[in-house]
Design a protein around this motif. Structure first.
Motif, PDB file in Angstrom:
ATOM      1  N   ALA A  91      62.287 117.520  56.371  1.00 19.89           N
ATOM      2  CA  ALA A  91      61.792 118.798  56.867  1.00 19.89           C
ATOM      3  C   ALA A  91      61.087 119.567  55.760  1.00 19.89           C
ATOM      4  CB  ALA A  91      62.951 119.627  57.427  1.00 19.89           C
ATOM      5  N   ARG A  92      60.055 120.269  56.095  1.00 16.02           N
ATOM      6  CA  ARG A  92      59.331 121.087  55.126  1.00 16.02           C
ATOM      7  C   ARG A  92      60.188 122.289  54.733  1.00 16.02           C
ATOM      8  NH1 ARG A  92      53.161 121.107  57.585  1.00 16.02           N
ATOM      9  NH2 ARG A  92      52.833 118.851  57.455  1.00 16.02           N
ATOM     10  N   PRO A  93      59.942 122.896  53.561  1.00 18.05           N
ATOM     11  CA  PRO A  93      58.788 122.746  52.687  1.00 18.05           C
ATOM     12  C   PRO A  93      59.064 121.958  51.416  1.00 18.05           C
ATOM     13  CG  PRO A  93      59.809 124.847  52.256  1.00 18.05           C
ATOM     14  CD  PRO A  93      60.674 124.129  53.276  1.00 18.05           C
ATOM     15  N   ALA A  94      60.084 121.132  51.361  1.00 14.84           N
ATOM     16  CA  ALA A  94      60.446 120.504  50.091  1.00 14.84           C
ATOM     17  C   ALA A  94      59.367 119.572  49.552  1.00 14.84           C
ATOM     18  CB  ALA A  94      61.752 119.719  50.240  1.00 14.84           C
ATOM     19  N   GLY A  95      58.595 118.926  50.427  1.00 19.13           N
ATOM     20  CA  GLY A  95      57.567 118.011  49.959  1.00 19.13           C
ATOM     21  C   GLY A  95      58.123 116.895  49.111  1.00 19.13           C
ATOM     22  N   PRO A  96      59.134 116.172  49.596  1.00 20.71           N
ATOM     23  CA  PRO A  96      59.823 115.216  48.735  1.00 20.71           C
ATOM     24  C   PRO A  96      58.952 114.043  48.322  1.00 20.71           C
ATOM     25  CG  PRO A  96      60.571 114.992  50.996  1.00 20.71           C
ATOM     26  CD  PRO A  96      59.697 116.203  50.954  1.00 20.71           C
ATOM     27  N   GLY A  97      59.048 113.691  47.061  1.00 21.56           N
ATOM     28  CA  GLY A  97      58.397 112.503  46.549  1.00 21.56           C
ATOM     29  C   GLY A  97      59.421 111.580  45.916  1.00 21.56           C
ATOM     30  N   ARG A  98      60.497 112.173  45.345  1.00 16.50           N
ATOM     31  CA  ARG A  98      61.565 111.386  44.724  1.00 16.50           C
ATOM     32  C   ARG A  98      62.898 111.788  45.364  1.00 16.50           C
ATOM     33  NH1 ARG A  98      58.344 112.866  40.163  1.00 16.50           N
ATOM     34  NH2 ARG A  98      59.730 114.644  39.837  1.00 16.50           N
ATOM     35  N   VAL A  99      63.567 110.803  45.913  1.00 12.03           N
ATOM     36  CA  VAL A  99      64.820 111.040  46.634  1.00 12.03           C
ATOM     37  C   VAL A  99      65.947 110.373  45.862  1.00 12.03           C
ATOM     38  CG1 VAL A  99      66.062 110.758  48.809  1.00 12.03           C
ATOM     39  CG2 VAL A  99      63.564 111.051  48.823  1.00 12.03           C
ATOM     40  N   LEU A 100      66.943 111.146  45.496  1.00 14.31           N
ATOM     41  CA  LEU A 100      68.129 110.626  44.825  1.00 14.31           C
ATOM     42  C   LEU A 100      69.270 110.574  45.822  1.00 14.31           C
ATOM     43  CD1 LEU A 100      69.739 109.861  42.239  1.00 14.31           C
ATOM     44  CD2 LEU A 100      70.218 112.315  41.981  1.00 14.31           C
ATOM     45  N   ASP A 101      69.848 109.388  45.999  1.00 16.99           N
ATOM     46  CA  ASP A 101      71.005 109.228  46.877  1.00 16.99           C
ATOM     47  C   ASP A 101      72.234 109.055  45.999  1.00 16.99           C
ATOM     48  OD1 ASP A 101      72.866 108.687  48.809  1.00 16.99           O
ATOM     49  OD2 ASP A 101      71.724 107.089  49.786  1.00 16.99           O
ATOM     50  N   ALA A 102      73.046 110.087  45.917  1.00 10.97           N
ATOM     51  CA  ALA A 102      74.231 110.106  45.062  1.00 10.97           C
ATOM     52  C   ALA A 102      75.407 109.522  45.829  1.00 10.97           C
ATOM     53  CB  ALA A 102      74.536 111.531  44.611  1.00 10.97           C
ATOM     54  N   GLY A 103      75.873 108.347  45.404  1.00 10.87           N
ATOM     55  CA  GLY A 103      76.889 107.628  46.153  1.00 10.87           C
ATOM     56  C   GLY A 103      76.241 106.883  47.299  1.00 10.87           C
ATOM     57  N   CYS A 104      75.233 106.073  46.982  1.00 16.71           N
ATOM     58  CA  CYS A 104      74.360 105.490  48.006  1.00 16.71           C
ATOM     59  C   CYS A 104      75.013 104.388  48.819  1.00 16.71           C
ATOM     60  CB  CYS A 104      73.096 104.948  47.351  1.00 16.71           C
ATOM     61  SG  CYS A 104      73.373 103.566  46.194  1.00 16.71           S
ATOM     62  N   GLY A 105      76.121 103.800  48.334  1.00 11.49           N
ATOM     63  CA  GLY A 105      76.707 102.678  49.055  1.00 11.49           C
ATOM     64  C   GLY A 105      75.710 101.549  49.178  1.00 11.49           C
ATOM     65  N   THR A 106      75.520 101.067  50.391  1.00 15.94           N
ATOM     66  CA  THR A 106      74.611  99.948  50.629  1.00 15.94           C
ATOM     67  C   THR A 106      73.152 100.375  50.768  1.00 15.94           C
ATOM     68  OG1 THR A 106      74.950 100.102  53.020  1.00 15.94           O
ATOM     69  CG2 THR A 106      76.436  98.647  51.784  1.00 15.94           C
ATOM     70  N   GLY A 107      72.859 101.663  50.641  1.00  9.81           N
ATOM     71  CA  GLY A 107      71.491 102.158  50.752  1.00  9.81           C
ATOM     72  C   GLY A 107      71.041 102.440  52.169  1.00  9.81           C
ATOM     73  N   TYR A 108      71.966 102.442  53.113  1.00 13.08           N
ATOM     74  CA  TYR A 108      71.630 102.598  54.527  1.00 13.08           C
ATOM     75  C   TYR A 108      70.942 103.935  54.800  1.00 13.08           C
ATOM     76  CZ  TYR A 108      72.629 103.135  59.577  1.00 13.08           C
ATOM     77  OH  TYR A 108      72.535 103.340  60.931  1.00 13.08           O
ATOM     78  N   TYR A 109      71.483 105.022  54.289  1.00 12.83           N
ATOM     79  CA  TYR A 109      70.910 106.339  54.561  1.00 12.83           C
ATOM     80  C   TYR A 109      69.641 106.571  53.756  1.00 12.83           C
ATOM     81  CZ  TYR A 109      75.379 106.923  56.824  1.00 12.83           C
ATOM     82  OH  TYR A 109      76.460 106.738  57.643  1.00 12.83           O
ATOM     83  N   LEU A 110      69.601 106.088  52.526  1.00 14.75           N
ATOM     84  CA  LEU A 110      68.397 106.219  51.717  1.00 14.75           C
ATOM     85  C   LEU A 110      67.232 105.493  52.377  1.00 14.75           C
ATOM     86  CD1 LEU A 110      66.942 107.106  49.155  1.00 14.75           C
ATOM     87  CD2 LEU A 110      67.881 105.087  48.004  1.00 14.75           C
ATOM     88  N   ALA A 111      67.473 104.304  52.905  1.00 19.13           N
ATOM     89  CA  ALA A 111      66.412 103.567  53.588  1.00 19.13           C
ATOM     90  C   ALA A 111      65.889 104.338  54.787  1.00 19.13           C
ATOM     91  CB  ALA A 111      66.918 102.186  54.016  1.00 19.13           C
ATOM     92  N   GLY A 112      66.787 104.997  55.523  1.00 16.12           N
ATOM     93  CA  GLY A 112      66.355 105.790  56.667  1.00 16.12           C
ATOM     94  C   GLY A 112      65.461 106.947  56.255  1.00 16.12           C
ATOM     95  N   VAL A 113      65.791 107.590  55.137  1.00 21.58           N
ATOM     96  CA  VAL A 113      64.964 108.695  54.641  1.00 21.58           C
ATOM     97  C   VAL A 113      63.595 108.180  54.194  1.00 21.58           C
ATOM     98  CG1 VAL A 113      64.734 110.418  52.813  1.00 21.58           C
ATOM     99  CG2 VAL A 113      66.918 110.133  53.992  1.00 21.58           C
ATOM    100  N   LEU A 114      63.566 107.066  53.490  1.00 22.14           N
ATOM    101  CA  LEU A 114      62.293 106.532  53.010  1.00 22.14           C
ATOM    102  C   LEU A 114      61.410 106.058  54.159  1.00 22.14           C
ATOM    103  CD1 LEU A 114      63.479 104.597  49.834  1.00 22.14           C
ATOM    104  CD2 LEU A 114      62.423 106.870  49.959  1.00 22.14           C
ATOM    105  N   ASP A 115      62.017 105.566  55.231  1.00 21.59           N
ATOM    106  CA  ASP A 115      61.228 105.220  56.413  1.00 21.59           C
ATOM    107  C   ASP A 115      60.548 106.467  56.987  1.00 21.59           C
ATOM    108  OD1 ASP A 115      61.722 102.514  56.388  1.00 21.59           O
ATOM    109  OD2 ASP A 115      63.388 102.606  57.823  1.00 21.59           O
ATOM    110  N   ARG A 116      61.216 107.597  56.876  1.00 18.02           N
ATOM    111  CA  ARG A 116      60.679 108.848  57.416  1.00 18.02           C
ATOM    112  C   ARG A 116      59.634 109.458  56.475  1.00 18.02           C
ATOM    113  NH1 ARG A 116      63.167 112.097  61.621  1.00 18.02           N
ATOM    114  NH2 ARG A 116      61.771 113.868  61.940  1.00 18.02           N
TER     115      ARG A 116
END
Length: 297
Positions: A91-116
């Motif tokens: 969601a705006r206005p953060a304009g994300p370019g770099r996403v840090l997933d703290a406690g990422c586990g298998t990367g499931y949620y991070l992958a969902g964010v990067l798809d978006r």
């Protein structure tokens, strides 16, 4: 860069800091990252960087927990949660370019964010080597690094546009330091209703702390201001295998027989909050990290 280095790691090389001496850069060198002082950190053949060396992590999912998590998540049981995380992170206005997933586990949620966010790059931190094997290949724009979230993060100030904390320990002071001004923190935690049916069927399962929300507010409030909260709640019908995986991927699996969960419906109930970074900490800060730990459900 030699092909042995994960391409997704490249955008984060200028932002990583040596955990041994704090040197402001880590450079590729023969299958490792090395700081100017000579501290070296191997890049595992599975694709993640082993920055967590010389000390034991405070926690971390073991191999059976990770396998159960992979099976359960692949079946879509937490897809609505992943959708909410991606929506809030994008969601705006953060304009994300770099996403840090703290406690990422298998990367499931991070992958969902990067798809978006097609232009974004992600970095996952976790103390479980087995989980990081999956996180390192969860998305072609995601890199993974071993780290203990209860320690200062091995990243430069203002390195991230978005920080994710999904069912993971929280380090508010460090999240504030590495998040850029205008960035956002997305925190997901269970409510008291989450998986209540399983807890009734399995006495002794890890319960949700009834004081969780108060402690969360106390820990985060000096550093962040809550901007928006969504409740994600739905019923999920589980067969015996999926119920066993759901229990098996939680801390309860360490002392309970997951097969005892049995088939039946469960309630999934979590809160997902977007926090805005305060310009500077205000008021008395909460004790660092330890009181904000959330067992991953």
């Amino acid at each position: 860069m030699p092909p042995s280095y994960p391409p997704a790691l490249i955008p984060f090389l200028p932002l990583l800091r040596c955990p041994g001496c704090g040197a402001p850069r880590l450079d590729p060198d023969r299958g490792a990252l090395r700081c100017p002082a000579g501290h070296a950190f191997d890049i595992a053949r599975h694709g993640y960087v082993g920055l967590l060396t010389g000390a034991r992590a405070t926690s971390g999912d073991d191999a059976p927990m990770v396998r159960a998590r992979e099976r359960f998540l692949a079946a879509g049981g937490y897809e609505p949660i992943r959708g909410a995380v991606a929506r809030l992170a994008a969601a705006r206005p953060a304009g994300p370019g770099r996403v840090l997933d703290a406690g990422c586990g298998t990367g499931y949620y991070l992958a969902g964010v990067l798809d978006r966010l097609p232009g974004a790059h992600g970095l996952g931190l976790d103390s479980s080597a087995r989980a990081l094997r999956s996180a390192a290949r969860a998305h072609d724009r995601a890199a993974a690094v071993s780290w203990d979230l209860f320690r200062p993060l091995p990243l430069a100030d203002r390195a991230a546009d978005v920080v994710l904390d999904v069912f993971a320990p929280r380090n508010p002071e460090e999240f504030h330091r590495v998040l850029r001004p205008g960035g956002r923190l997305v925190v997901v935690r269970p409510t008291a209703r989450h998986l209540a049916e399983l807890r009734r069927r399995l006495p002794g399962a890890v319960a949700v702390d009834p004081d969780k929300e108060r402690r969360l507010h106390r820990a985060l409030d000096p550093y962040f201001e809550a901007a928006r909260t969504e409740r994600v709640e739905y019923r999920l019908s589980l067969d015996a295998e999926r119920a066993a995986d759901l229990v098996g991927m939680t801390p309860s699996a360490r002392h309970l027989d997951a097969a005892g969960a049995g088939p039946g419906p469960v309630t999934v109930s979590v809160l997902a909050t977007v926090y805005r970074r305060r310009p500077a900490p205000v008021g008395p800060a909460a004790p660092r990290t330890g009181s904000t730990r959330t067992p991953r459900p």
